[in-house]
Design a protein around this motif. Structure first.
Motif, PDB file in Angstrom:
ATOM      1  N   PHE A   1       9.178   2.800   2.722  1.00  0.00           N
ATOM      2  CA  PHE A   1       9.270   2.496   1.082  1.00  0.00           C
ATOM      3  C   PHE A   1      10.207   1.313   1.201  1.00  0.00           C
ATOM      4  O   PHE A   1      11.593   1.476   0.860  1.00  0.00           O
ATOM      5  CB  PHE A   1      10.988   3.802   0.829  1.00  0.00           C
ATOM      6  CG  PHE A   1       9.387   5.206   0.609  1.00  0.00           C
ATOM      7  CD1 PHE A   1       8.422   5.003   0.299  1.00  0.00           C
ATOM      8  CD2 PHE A   1       9.331   5.746   1.819  1.00  0.00           C
ATOM      9  CE1 PHE A   1       7.709   6.799   0.005  1.00  0.00           C
ATOM     10  CE2 PHE A   1       9.243   7.285   1.860  1.00  0.00           C
ATOM     11  CZ  PHE A   1       8.446   7.521   1.189  1.00  0.00           C
ATOM     12  N   ALA A   2       9.689   0.003   1.142  1.00  0.00           N
ATOM     13  CA  ALA A   2      10.956  -0.671   1.456  1.00  0.00           C
ATOM     14  C   ALA A   2      11.295  -1.730   0.433  1.00  0.00           C
ATOM     15  O   ALA A   2      12.846  -2.594   0.429  1.00  0.00           O
ATOM     16  CB  ALA A   2       9.295  -2.142   1.964  1.00  0.00           C
TER      17      ALA A   2
ATOM     18  N   GLY B   1       0.780  -1.149   0.207  1.00  0.00           N
ATOM     19  CA  GLY B   1       0.222   0.314   0.292  1.00  0.00           C
ATOM     20  C   GLY B   1       0.735   0.989  -0.051  1.00  0.00           C
ATOM     21  O   GLY B   1       2.049   1.382  -0.093  1.00  0.00           O
ATOM     22  N   ASP B   2       0.118   2.793   0.130  1.00  0.00           N
ATOM     23  CA  ASP B   2       0.995   3.613  -0.219  1.00  0.00           C
ATOM     24  C   ASP B   2       1.269   3.412   1.747  1.00  0.00           C
ATOM     25  O   ASP B   2       0.507   3.555   2.507  1.00  0.00           O
ATOM     26  CB  ASP B   2      -0.042   4.953  -0.197  1.00  0.00           C
ATOM     27  CG  ASP B   2       0.329   6.068  -0.626  1.00  0.00           C
ATOM     28  OD1 ASP B   2       1.537   6.287   0.244  1.00  0.00           O
ATOM     29  OD2 ASP B   2      -0.027   6.795  -1.490  1.00  0.00           O
TER      30      ASP B   2
ATOM     31  N   CYS C   1       6.684  -0.960   4.377  1.00  0.00           N
ATOM     32  CA  CYS C   1       5.314  -1.021   3.418  1.00  0.00           C
ATOM     33  C   CYS C   1       5.747  -0.280   1.929  1.00  0.00           C
ATOM     34  O   CYS C   1       7.128  -0.250   1.549  1.00  0.00           O
ATOM     35  CB  CYS C   1       4.969   0.025   4.040  1.00  0.00           C
ATOM     36  SG  CYS C   1       3.127   1.039   3.002  1.00  0.00           S
TER      37      CYS C   1
ATOM     38  N   THR D   1       4.371  -0.323  -2.083  1.00  0.00           N
ATOM     39  CA  THR D   1       3.262   0.219  -3.190  1.00  0.00           C
ATOM     40  C   THR D   1       2.725  -0.482  -3.570  1.00  0.00           C
ATOM     41  O   THR D   1       2.395  -0.427  -4.564  1.00  0.00           O
ATOM     42  CB  THR D   1       2.915   1.761  -3.064  1.00  0.00           C
ATOM     43  OG1 THR D   1       2.156   2.077  -4.393  1.00  0.00           O
ATOM     44  CG2 THR D   1       4.483   1.978  -4.269  1.00  0.00           C
ATOM     45  N   ASP D   2       3.966  -1.216  -4.495  1.00  0.00           N
ATOM     46  CA  ASP D   2       3.655  -1.965  -5.644  1.00  0.00           C
ATOM     47  C   ASP D   2       3.629  -3.136  -5.526  1.00  0.00           C
ATOM     48  O   ASP D   2       4.640  -4.255  -4.410  1.00  0.00           O
ATOM     49  CB  ASP D   2       5.637  -1.857  -6.761  1.00  0.00           C
ATOM     50  CG  ASP D   2       5.712  -2.630  -7.425  1.00  0.00           C
ATOM     51  OD1 ASP D   2       4.974  -3.453  -7.377  1.00  0.00           O
ATOM     52  OD2 ASP D   2       6.290  -2.726  -8.421  1.00  0.00           O
TER      53      ASP D   2
ATOM     54  N   GLU E   1      18.400  -1.729  -4.828  1.00  0.00           N
ATOM     55  CA  GLU E   1      19.123  -2.173  -3.398  1.00  0.00           C
ATOM     56  C   GLU E   1      19.618  -1.936  -2.132  1.00  0.00           C
ATOM     57  O   GLU E   1      20.143  -1.843  -2.758  1.00  0.00           O
ATOM     58  CB  GLU E   1      18.319  -4.009  -2.984  1.00  0.00           C
ATOM     59  CG  GLU E   1      18.220  -4.602  -2.266  1.00  0.00           C
ATOM     60  CD  GLU E   1      18.212  -5.920  -2.492  1.00  0.00           C
ATOM     61  OE1 GLU E   1      16.661  -6.442  -3.876  1.00  0.00           O
ATOM     62  OE2 GLU E   1      18.430  -6.871  -1.871  1.00  0.00           O
TER      63      GLU E   1
ATOM     64  N   ASP F   1      13.822   5.125   2.294  1.00  0.00           N
ATOM     65  CA  ASP F   1      14.667   5.477   1.155  1.00  0.00           C
ATOM     66  C   ASP F   1      13.509   5.619  -0.342  1.00  0.00           C
ATOM     67  O   ASP F   1      13.193   5.225  -0.424  1.00  0.00           O
ATOM     68  CB  ASP F   1      15.021   3.761   0.488  1.00  0.00           C
ATOM     69  CG  ASP F   1      16.331   3.878  -0.716  1.00  0.00           C
ATOM     70  OD1 ASP F   1      16.509   5.402  -1.047  1.00  0.00           O
ATOM     71  OD2 ASP F   1      16.532   2.835  -1.088  1.00  0.00           O
ATOM     72  N   PRO F   2      12.736   6.749  -0.070  1.00  0.00           N
ATOM     73  CA  PRO F   2      11.604   6.707  -1.208  1.00  0.00           C
ATOM     74  C   PRO F   2      12.651   7.004  -2.273  1.00  0.00           C
ATOM     75  O   PRO F   2      14.191   7.758  -2.538  1.00  0.00           O
ATOM     76  CB  PRO F   2      11.427   8.348  -0.221  1.00  0.00           C
ATOM     77  CG  PRO F   2      12.092   8.754   0.490  1.00  0.00           C
ATOM     78  CD  PRO F   2      13.005   7.686   0.953  1.00  0.00           C
ATOM     79  N   PRO F   3      11.269   7.216  -3.618  1.00  0.00           N
ATOM     80  CA  PRO F   3      12.408   7.967  -4.911  1.00  0.00           C
ATOM     81  C   PRO F   3      12.931   9.447  -4.844  1.00  0.00           C
ATOM     82  O   PRO F   3      12.368  10.283  -4.061  1.00  0.00           O
ATOM     83  CB  PRO F   3      11.086   7.645  -5.624  1.00  0.00           C
ATOM     84  CG  PRO F   3      10.394   7.074  -5.353  1.00  0.00           C
ATOM     85  CD  PRO F   3      10.337   7.049  -4.054  1.00  0.00           C
TER      86      PRO F   3
ATOM     87  N   SER G   1      12.991  -3.941  -1.744  1.00  0.00           N
ATOM     88  CA  SER G   1      13.235  -5.639  -1.311  1.00  0.00           C
ATOM     89  C   SER G   1      12.826  -6.310  -0.499  1.00  0.00           C
ATOM     90  O   SER G   1      12.912  -7.394   0.014  1.00  0.00           O
ATOM     91  CB  SER G   1      14.435  -5.529  -2.171  1.00  0.00           C
ATOM     92  OG  SER G   1      15.887  -4.991  -0.888  1.00  0.00           O
ATOM     93  N   GLY G   2      12.140  -5.138   0.662  1.00  0.00           N
ATOM     94  CA  GLY G   2      12.514  -5.447   2.155  1.00  0.00           C
ATOM     95  C   GLY G   2      13.886  -5.596   2.710  1.00  0.00           C
ATOM     96  O   GLY G   2      14.105  -6.733   3.511  1.00  0.00           O
ATOM     97  N   ALA G   3      14.624  -4.820   2.140  1.00  0.00           N
ATOM     98  CA  ALA G   3      16.073  -5.263   2.945  1.00  0.00           C
ATOM     99  C   ALA G   3      16.695  -5.105   4.901  1.00  0.00           C
ATOM    100  O   ALA G   3      17.006  -5.229   4.910  1.00  0.00           O
ATOM    101  CB  ALA G   3      17.573  -4.172   2.052  1.00  0.00           C
TER     102      ALA G   3
HETATM  103  C1  SAM Z   1      14.602   3.440  -3.530  1.00  0.00           C
HETATM  104  S1  SAM Z   1      12.982   2.128  -3.495  1.00  0.00           S
HETATM  105  C2  SAM Z   1      13.360   1.003  -2.413  1.00  0.00           C
HETATM  106  C3  SAM Z   1      14.753   0.316  -1.946  1.00  0.00           C
HETATM  107  C4  SAM Z   1      14.828  -0.875  -0.798  1.00  0.00           C
HETATM  108  N1  SAM Z   1      15.235   0.654   0.249  1.00  0.00           N
HETATM  109  C5  SAM Z   1      15.648  -1.549  -0.724  1.00  0.00           C
HETATM  110  O1  SAM Z   1      16.934  -1.474  -0.178  1.00  0.00           O
HETATM  111  O2  SAM Z   1      15.148  -2.595  -2.035  1.00  0.00           O
HETATM  112  C6  SAM Z   1      11.826   2.963  -3.395  1.00  0.00           C
HETATM  113  C7  SAM Z   1      10.443   1.864  -3.264  1.00  0.00           C
HETATM  114  O3  SAM Z   1       9.474   2.978  -3.109  1.00  0.00           O
HETATM  115  C8  SAM Z   1       7.783   2.250  -3.374  1.00  0.00           C
HETATM  116  N2  SAM Z   1       7.482   3.854  -3.144  1.00  0.00           N
HETATM  117  C9  SAM Z   1       6.740   4.775  -4.356  1.00  0.00           C
HETATM  118  N3  SAM Z   1       5.948   5.424  -3.489  1.00  0.00           N
HETATM  119  C10 SAM Z   1       5.518   4.671  -2.169  1.00  0.00           C
HETATM  120  C11 SAM Z   1       4.667   5.274  -1.466  1.00  0.00           C
HETATM  121  N4  SAM Z   1       3.551   6.153  -1.406  1.00  0.00           N
HETATM  122  N5  SAM Z   1       4.614   4.087  -0.458  1.00  0.00           N
HETATM  123  C12 SAM Z   1       5.166   2.955  -0.199  1.00  0.00           C
HETATM  124  N6  SAM Z   1       6.578   3.054  -1.256  1.00  0.00           N
HETATM  125  C13 SAM Z   1       6.500   3.639  -2.380  1.00  0.00           C
HETATM  126  C14 SAM Z   1       8.673   2.145  -5.073  1.00  0.00           C
HETATM  127  O4  SAM Z   1       7.920   1.228  -5.605  1.00  0.00           O
HETATM  128  C15 SAM Z   1       9.822   1.422  -4.977  1.00  0.00           C
HETATM  129  O5  SAM Z   1       9.997   0.188  -4.629  1.00  0.00           O
END
Ligand code: SAM
Length: 251
Positions: free
Chosen positions: A205-206, A10-11, A225, A227-228, A181, A28-30, A208-210
């Motif tokens: 902003f999980a 989810g968001d 959490c 979103t994808d 990741e 770790d947001p975009p 891979s869930g690392a």
């Molecule tokens: C930079 S990546 C995180 C990578 C993560 N730290 C790892 O080690 O794999 C950002 C993630 O945030 C997710 N995302 C973007 N907007 C989101 C939101 N509003 N809520 C939850 N996740 C979100 C994206 O789909 C993306 O997978």
């Protein structure tokens, strides 16, 4: 040592606030630095994260200097104060521009609640076992600080030394399930520094869930959490497949 964990789809702005209060939030947001479709900056999550933090908690945020400069006011408006930053040096990096330095680092910046003194924030500063033997004498104090006895501390070869703020750690190239990741070796330092044993980590902003994998190994509780939905499913499988190290008996 196992600790309960869950990774939600989810968001994060809707899903994470009721799951707190968190001892530590990792985000770790975009970054929003490129025109790539997935690289869209997320608005409005900072006040929610601040409200979901325990008074002794802190927030570690991944980003580029460009992304932090663009969002600096939002941290302040959310009631978050800058504490310090780490530079993560990778073995390779992205070369978006042919006319600039090849970027081989990321920033990870720590914030804490502006209504809490830094001294009240959980902060188990990490050390490395590579001190060299020496005696450090306390600097001479100016007279107005009163009569303070001369002091010193002694370090020994191989003893603890404060961890440095620039960390060279290999990224997950070739074995990652997410394009950005982060390595467990880096996340482990953040988790052990800023979340007490058994405490609750929120990963907003999980990917891979690392962070979840890190928490399982480090004995911290975890709520993540993503979103994808497809990525969230892979992340759950990733965390579930990770067996904690068995308790050693020294044999
Ligand atoms: C930079 S990546 C995180 C990578 C993560 N730290 C790892 O080690 O794999 C950002 C993630 O945030 C997710 N995302 C973007 N907007 C989101 C939101 N509003 N809520 C939850 N996740 C979100 C994206 O789909 C993306 O997978």
């Amino acid at each position: 040592m196992t600790a309960p964990w869950t990774l939600l789809t989810g968001d994060c702005r809707a899903v994470m606030p009721p799951r707190g209060p968190f001892d530590l939030i990792v985000a770790d947001p975009p970054y929003g630095d490129t025109s790539l479709a997935w690289d869209r900056r997320v608005d409005g999550w900072l006040p929610l994260a601040r409200a979901a933090l325990r008074p002794s908690g802190s927030l570690w945020v991944f980003g580029s200097l460009r992304s932090f400069m663009a969002t600096a006011a939002a941290f302040e408006e959310a009631g978050l104060r800058y504490a310090q930053e780490i530079v993560w040096e990778k073995q390779n990096g992205s070369g978006f521009h042919a006319d600039r330095f090849k970027r081989v680092h990321e920033l990870v910046v720590q914030f804490y609640r502006a209504d809490t003194p830094w001294s009240a924030v959980h902060n188990a500063v990490q050390t490395t076992p590579d001190a060299t033997a020496r005696t450090v004498r306390r600097k001479q104090r100016p007279p107005h600080t009163g009569d303070i006895n001369a002091g010193h501390y002694v370090s020994r070869d191989g003893g603890p030394r404060l961890m440095r703020s620039v960390l060279a750690i290999r990224n997950c190239h070739g074995r990652a399930i997410h394009p950005t990741e982060k390595p467990v070796a880096l996340l482990d330092i953040l988790v052990r520094t800023s979340c007490p044993a058994g405490g609750l980590v929120g990963d907003w902003f999980a990917g891979s869930g690392a962070v979840g994998a890190t928490c399982r190994l480090a004995g911290r509780r975890y709520v993540g959490c993503e979103t994808d939905a497809a990525m969230a499913e892979r992340a759950r499988a990733h965390i579930a497949a990770l067996l904690p190290f068995p308790a050693g008996d020294g044999a």
